[in-house]
Design an enzyme around this catalytic site. Structure first.
Site, PDB file in Angstrom:
ATOM      1  N   ASN A 256       0.855  -1.201   0.000  1.00 60.83           N
ATOM      2  CA  ASN A 256       0.000   0.000   0.000  1.00 60.83           C
ATOM      3  C   ASN A 256       0.886   1.244   0.000  1.00 60.83           C
ATOM      4  O   ASN A 256       2.108   1.127  -0.049  1.00 60.83           O
ATOM      5  CB  ASN A 256      -0.942  -0.032   1.212  1.00 60.83           C
ATOM      6  CG  ASN A 256      -0.173  -0.088   2.507  1.00 60.83           C
ATOM      7  OD1 ASN A 256       0.489   0.865   2.893  1.00 60.83           O
ATOM      8  ND2 ASN A 256      -0.214  -1.240   3.178  1.00 60.83           N
ATOM      9  N   ASP A 325      -3.983  -6.645   5.100  1.00 66.16           N
ATOM     10  CA  ASP A 325      -5.010  -7.535   5.683  1.00 66.16           C
ATOM     11  C   ASP A 325      -5.058  -8.855   4.928  1.00 66.16           C
ATOM     12  O   ASP A 325      -5.558  -9.844   5.440  1.00 66.16           O
ATOM     13  CB  ASP A 325      -6.377  -6.854   5.614  1.00 66.16           C
ATOM     14  CG  ASP A 325      -6.459  -5.673   6.572  1.00 66.16           C
ATOM     15  OD1 ASP A 325      -5.896  -5.794   7.679  1.00 66.16           O
ATOM     16  OD2 ASP A 325      -7.058  -4.641   6.208  1.00 66.16           O
ATOM     17  N   LYS A 335       8.792 -16.902 -11.564  1.00 70.20           N
ATOM     18  CA  LYS A 335       8.003 -15.783 -12.098  1.00 70.20           C
ATOM     19  C   LYS A 335       6.754 -16.320 -12.796  1.00 70.20           C
ATOM     20  O   LYS A 335       6.857 -17.194 -13.672  1.00 70.20           O
ATOM     21  CB  LYS A 335       8.864 -14.963 -13.069  1.00 70.20           C
ATOM     22  CG  LYS A 335       8.146 -13.730 -13.550  1.00 70.20           C
ATOM     23  CD  LYS A 335       8.939 -12.941 -14.567  1.00 70.20           C
ATOM     24  CE  LYS A 335       8.086 -11.808 -15.082  1.00 70.20           C
ATOM     25  NZ  LYS A 335       8.587 -11.230 -16.305  1.00 70.20           N
ATOM     26  N   PHE A 370      -3.545   2.637  14.986  1.00 72.73           N
ATOM     27  CA  PHE A 370      -3.851   3.701  14.031  1.00 72.73           C
ATOM     28  C   PHE A 370      -5.016   3.238  13.178  1.00 72.73           C
ATOM     29  O   PHE A 370      -5.204   2.037  12.967  1.00 72.73           O
ATOM     30  CB  PHE A 370      -2.633   4.003  13.135  1.00 72.73           C
ATOM     31  CG  PHE A 370      -1.770   5.083  13.694  1.00 72.73           C
ATOM     32  CD1 PHE A 370      -0.910   4.804  14.751  1.00 72.73           C
ATOM     33  CD2 PHE A 370      -1.830   6.373  13.197  1.00 72.73           C
ATOM     34  CE1 PHE A 370      -0.124   5.797  15.290  1.00 72.73           C
ATOM     35  CE2 PHE A 370      -1.042   7.377  13.726  1.00 72.73           C
ATOM     36  CZ  PHE A 370      -0.189   7.092  14.779  1.00 72.73           C
ATOM     37  N   LYS A 384     -12.875  -0.356  15.967  1.00 70.66           N
ATOM     38  CA  LYS A 384     -11.563  -1.045  15.996  1.00 70.66           C
ATOM     39  C   LYS A 384     -10.975  -0.998  17.401  1.00 70.66           C
ATOM     40  O   LYS A 384     -10.393  -1.976  17.872  1.00 70.66           O
ATOM     41  CB  LYS A 384     -10.581  -0.372  15.029  1.00 70.66           C
ATOM     42  CG  LYS A 384     -10.885  -0.644  13.561  1.00 70.66           C
ATOM     43  CD  LYS A 384      -9.895   0.065  12.654  1.00 70.66           C
ATOM     44  CE  LYS A 384     -10.471   0.184  11.269  1.00 70.66           C
ATOM     45  NZ  LYS A 384      -9.653   0.979  10.359  1.00 70.66           N
ATOM     46  N   LYS A 388     -10.296  -4.586  19.097  1.00 69.84           N
ATOM     47  CA  LYS A 388      -8.893  -5.003  19.274  1.00 69.84           C
ATOM     48  C   LYS A 388      -8.403  -4.768  20.701  1.00 69.84           C
ATOM     49  O   LYS A 388      -7.208  -4.910  20.970  1.00 69.84           O
ATOM     50  CB  LYS A 388      -8.007  -4.272  18.260  1.00 69.84           C
ATOM     51  CG  LYS A 388      -8.410  -4.539  16.793  1.00 69.84           C
ATOM     52  CD  LYS A 388      -7.403  -3.978  15.804  1.00 69.84           C
ATOM     53  CE  LYS A 388      -7.935  -4.074  14.378  1.00 69.84           C
ATOM     54  NZ  LYS A 388      -6.878  -4.178  13.371  1.00 69.84           N
TER      55      LYS A 388
HETATM   56  N1  CTP Z   1      -3.272  -3.962  12.005  1.00 69.17           N
HETATM   57  C1  CTP Z   1      -2.691  -5.103  12.553  1.00 69.17           C
HETATM   58  N2  CTP Z   1      -2.685  -6.266  11.851  1.00 69.17           N
HETATM   59  C2  CTP Z   1      -3.260  -6.338  10.634  1.00 69.17           C
HETATM   60  C3  CTP Z   1      -3.879  -5.188  10.082  1.00 69.17           C
HETATM   61  C4  CTP Z   1      -3.862  -4.021  10.792  1.00 69.17           C
HETATM   62  O1  CTP Z   1      -2.175  -5.033  13.666  1.00 69.17           O
HETATM   63  N3  CTP Z   1      -3.222  -7.486   9.973  1.00 69.17           N
HETATM   64  C5  CTP Z   1      -3.244  -2.724  12.806  1.00 69.17           C
HETATM   65  C6  CTP Z   1      -2.688  -1.534  12.082  1.00 69.17           C
HETATM   66  O2  CTP Z   1      -1.282  -1.411  12.312  1.00 69.17           O
HETATM   67  C7  CTP Z   1      -3.431  -0.379  12.734  1.00 69.17           C
HETATM   68  C8  CTP Z   1      -4.762  -0.989  13.121  1.00 69.17           C
HETATM   69  O3  CTP Z   1      -4.588  -2.391  13.083  1.00 69.17           O
HETATM   70  O4  CTP Z   1      -2.793   0.079  13.910  1.00 69.17           O
HETATM   71  C9  CTP Z   1      -5.903  -0.646  12.238  1.00 69.17           C
HETATM   72  O5  CTP Z   1      -5.571  -0.931  10.903  1.00 69.17           O
HETATM   73  P1  CTP Z   1      -6.627  -0.720   9.723  1.00 69.17           P
HETATM   74  O6  CTP Z   1      -6.077  -1.308   8.487  1.00 69.17           O
HETATM   75  O7  CTP Z   1      -7.089   0.705   9.694  1.00 69.17           O
HETATM   76  O8  CTP Z   1      -7.822  -1.544  10.262  1.00 69.17           O
HETATM   77  P2  CTP Z   1      -8.282  -2.985  10.026  1.00 69.17           P
HETATM   78  O9  CTP Z   1      -8.526  -3.595  11.341  1.00 69.17           O
HETATM   79  O10 CTP Z   1      -7.328  -3.693   9.124  1.00 69.17           O
HETATM   80  O11 CTP Z   1      -9.682  -2.743   9.325  1.00 69.17           O
HETATM   81  P3  CTP Z   1     -10.055  -2.213   7.841  1.00 69.17           P
HETATM   82  O12 CTP Z   1      -8.853  -2.502   6.980  1.00 69.17           O
HETATM   83  O13 CTP Z   1     -11.248  -3.018   7.526  1.00 69.17           O
HETATM   84  O14 CTP Z   1     -10.341  -0.754   7.994  1.00 69.17           O
END
Ligand code: CTP
Length: 443
Positions: A256, A325, A335, A370, A384, A388
């Site tokens: 990303n 995610d 490849k 975050f 969240k 979490k």
């Molecule tokens: N995070 C994590 N592990 C993952 C994905 C995210 O620990 N596999 C943490 C990120 O570092 C951040 C927080 O979760 O501090 C929220 O991340 P975000 O991507 O905004 O939220 P998600 O829970 O992944 O939800 P969504 O992508 O559906 O918004």
């Protein structure tokens, strides 16, 4: 011709005008509560040395010219910089250079009658918040180690109770000479910090240890000593940063737009405030802050393992990384060649690092996550926070001007189970300090 006193008065006048301009320029109004921190660090988040008196001792080495850059960097942070040179140093750089850059008289000879203070070496020694001797020749190191005070620099250093940093710069053989090494140990024994010289091609033609580090590194050492109150001393802080990479084959990966700037700013702010900081970093183009332990990782799984291994020994975990995610369900070890027509990529969920660790967090630990959203910032982020088991979440909206990927600034809302603070636009370093302020207040 201006007297020295007028120059000093001009500087405080300049500082007053700068502060007023700074307040005018900051786009968003600040609430009363923010005012103190704001003046200390301003909206650029780069003013941690404002009004600090910094003494630079320059001795005879070709590296002396680099101290002009350092002096200029410090003056830009509104520090009051005073340079004292040895006579030998004047063969390498003219005192006028330093006088022009700092607005202060550059001192060389103890018996110069055109001085600013009553007993110059004592006044300057008392006034200094820190002294840095750079480049430090073998000669000055020897004199400092044995209490010799035979010129302006050595007498001032002997009278100085502020922290003293020493950056040796000399030929490799001289640096490795056991007498010099013994003298360095004596300086360390008396509490001075000796900056390890870099290795490389030296002006004398030799290659090896003895090179003075670049001005940016010397600046970071000064900053580390005096920029912040050490209110995180004794705390172990674990920060994650950057965008993980999820490999599809040896050539391609999913990732990303995160650049890691927010996480690096958090690591820097925490280390400046005295914490022991570990930075688990996905690949970035950023220089890690001084004195931070960096654990490089690539994928979400690597990051999970690195964070999990260290979590029990951590007081504060701040997950600023943009963790993927999903990862490709399969890694293909060659490849993948294109074929006619479209293709479909199967994805598997990665481990939710915060979710896993939040569930087993001890009461004495603090976890800050975050959240980046494009809509319903507060509702989604609060969900969240609860899911979490976080103590705080720093939420930002990608669509807000000044927030998001790669910017120097951020606009965040700090959400806790029972309160919420909206911060105005500010530098990522300033956001980092505010996050740490809130953590300390609520821990
Ligand atoms: N995070 C994590 N592990 C993952 C994905 C995210 O620990 N596999 C943490 C990120 O570092 C951040 C927080 O979760 O501090 C929220 O991340 P975000 O991507 O905004 O939220 P998600 O829970 O992944 O939800 P969504 O992508 O559906 O918004």
């Amino acid at each position: 011709m201006l007297s020295e006193k007028v120059t000093v008065q001009n500087r405080s006048e300049r500082n007053r005008v700068d502060r007023e301009n700074m307040i005018q320029e900051c786009k968003n109004p600040i609430v009363e509560d923010d005012f103190h921190g704001f003046l200390h660090r301003n909206c650029e988040g780069t003013e941690q040395l404002r009004d600090k008196t910094i003494l630079l001792g320059v001795t005879g080495s070709i590296a002396a010219y680099k101290i002009a850059t350092l002096a200029s960097m410090l003056v830009k942070q509104h520090a009051d910089v005073h340079v004292i040179m040895t006579k030998n140093a004047t063969n390498f750089i003219n005192p006028i250079t330093f006088e022009t850059l700092t607005g202060n008289k550059c001192l060389v000879d103890t018996f110069d009658r055109n001085f600013e203070f009553q007993v110059e070496h004592v006044s300057l020694a008392k006034k200094a918040d820190i002294a840095l001797v750079a480049p430090a020749s073998a000669n000055i190191i020897g004199k400092m180690a044995h209490g010799i005070a035979d010129d302006m620099l050595t007498t001032t250093l002997l009278a100085c109770k502020a922290p003293i940093l020493v950056s040796p710069a000399m030929n490799t053989n001289m640096y490795e000479n056991l007498i010099v090494q013994d003298n360095i140990r004596i300086l360390q024994k008396y509490g001075m910090k000796v900056i390890t010289p870099a290795s490389g091609y030296l002006a004398c033609g030799d290659t090896g240890a003895g090179k003075m580090p670049e001005p940016e590194t010397l600046f970071a050492y000064i900053e580390a000593e005096i920029a912040c109150e050490k209110d995180l001393a004794g705390k172990k802080v674990l920060v994650t940063a950057g965008a993980t990479q999820e490999a599809l084959d040896p050539v391609r990966y999913l990732t990303n737009h995160s650049t890691g700037k927010m996480g690096y700013a958090l690591a820097k702010a925490a280390v400046l405030r005295g914490a022991e900081v570990t930075l688990v970093s996905a690949p970035t183009n950023l220089e890690p802050p001084l004195s931070v332990e960096v654990v490089p990782v690539v994928s979400a799984q690597d990051m999970f393992e690195a964070v999990e291994n260290r979590f029990d020994g951590t007081d504060i975990l701040i997950m600023a990384a943009a963790v993927a995610d999903y990862r490709p369900k399969e890694f293909v070890d060659h490849k993948i060649k294109k074929k006619e027509g479209d293709n479909v990529l199967e994805l598997a969920r990665t481990t939710d690092i915060l979710g896993t660790l939040g569930a087993r967090k001890r009461a004495d630990q603090f976890i800050c996550g975050f959240s980046m959203e494009t809509e319903q910032l507060v509702e989604n982020s609060r969900a969240k926070l609860e899911k979490k088991h976080l103590d705080m979440i720093a939420a930002n909206n990608l669509r807000t001007e000044g927030a998001g990927f790669g910017t120097e600034t951020n606009v965040v809302t700090l959400i806790r189970p029972d309160d919420m603070v909206e911060l105005p636009i500010m530098s990522k370093l300033e956001v980092a300090h505010r996050i740490l302020d809130h953590i300390l207040r609520n821990k």
